[in-house]
Write a protein that holds these residues in place. Structure first.
Motif: not given
Length: 249
Positions: A11-18, A34-39, A205-209
């Protein structure tokens, strides 16, 4: 002949994640999203110190399999409409129905350091989860929040087991698993399963975040053991696990 499960589309957006979490009960979120979501929940200005805090964790002394491959720290918070507040240090407890290896025992782990617990990165992760899980369960007014810093070490001759209890549920409502670092390891693939043991997907899970979010009522999850790529060098997998459990009024 049965087909292998299709890896989930990140998922790449908040709406898609939800939507994915609400519909499927789980979602894989790649690092940039995920980094965008955290920030969006707060600054990550202490991320380097946050990451470095995994380097001094004690060995988990409650491993019923005798393994010395897991290090961890632990903290408990309460979340409600007013905010998120750290609670007095307390043991972590899971019933045997959720953890057949280490359950049934009150496990006292070393606490997460105050500077890390109150730092901007961890607070952003808590606020992010509170906002997301609160939308999915608007009836929940208060949450019991448990936070785990895990390091799984891949030692020559002994595989590191991120989920030594196997495929499992955590006995909560929602779970975030956030990758912090992955150093010199192979495998560590996350697997998602239905309650009747159907494979629902797998990813690494491969990359940080990189992260996964889970509705703990609807799916089981596990992670395959990790092995060192170069046995002569340190090899480990660092993750942050945050669980939210609604508290009845």
């Amino acid at each position: 002949m049965s087909q292998a499960p299709v890896p989930p589309v990140p998922a790449t957006s908040v709406e898609a994640i939800e939507r994915a979490l609400a519909v499927d009960g789980h979602v894989f979120v790649e690092a940039p999203a995920m980094r965008r979501l955290l920030e969006a929940a707060g600054p990550l200005s202490d991320w380097a110190a946050f990451t470095a805090s995994w380097d001094d964790m004690p060995v988990d002394a409650f491993m019923a399999d005798g393994g010395r491959y897991r290090r961890r720290r632990y903290a408990v918070f309460a979340a409600d409409a007013v905010g998120i507040e750290r609670q007095p240090h307390q043991p972590h407890y899971q019933g045997l129905e959720y953890n057949r290896l280490n359950g049934g025992v009150a496990r006292w782990f070393e606490p997460v350091a105050d500077a890390i617990a109150q730092g901007p990165s961890l607070q952003a992760a808590l606020r992010c989860c509170h906002a997301l899980f609160g939308k999915l369960a608007p009836q929940a007014r208060r949450w019991h929040v448990e936070l785990h810093q895990f390091r799984i070490e891949a030692i020559p001759g002994e595989s590191g087991k991120p989920t030594p209890e196997g495929k499992h549920r955590d006995g909560v409502d929602y779970v975030l698993v956030l990758l912090i670092r992955r150093i010199n390891i192979a495998s560590g693939t996350t697997t998602i399963h239905s309650p009747d043991d159907r494979d629902l997907g797998s990813f690494t899970l491969t990359h940080p975040f990189d992260a996964t979010l889970i509705d703990d009522h609807r799916v089981f999850h596990g992670v395959t053991p990790v092995q060192p790529i170069d046995p002569a060098k340190p090899a480990y997998r660092d993750v942050l696990v945050v669980t939210f459990r609604a508290i009845a009024d």
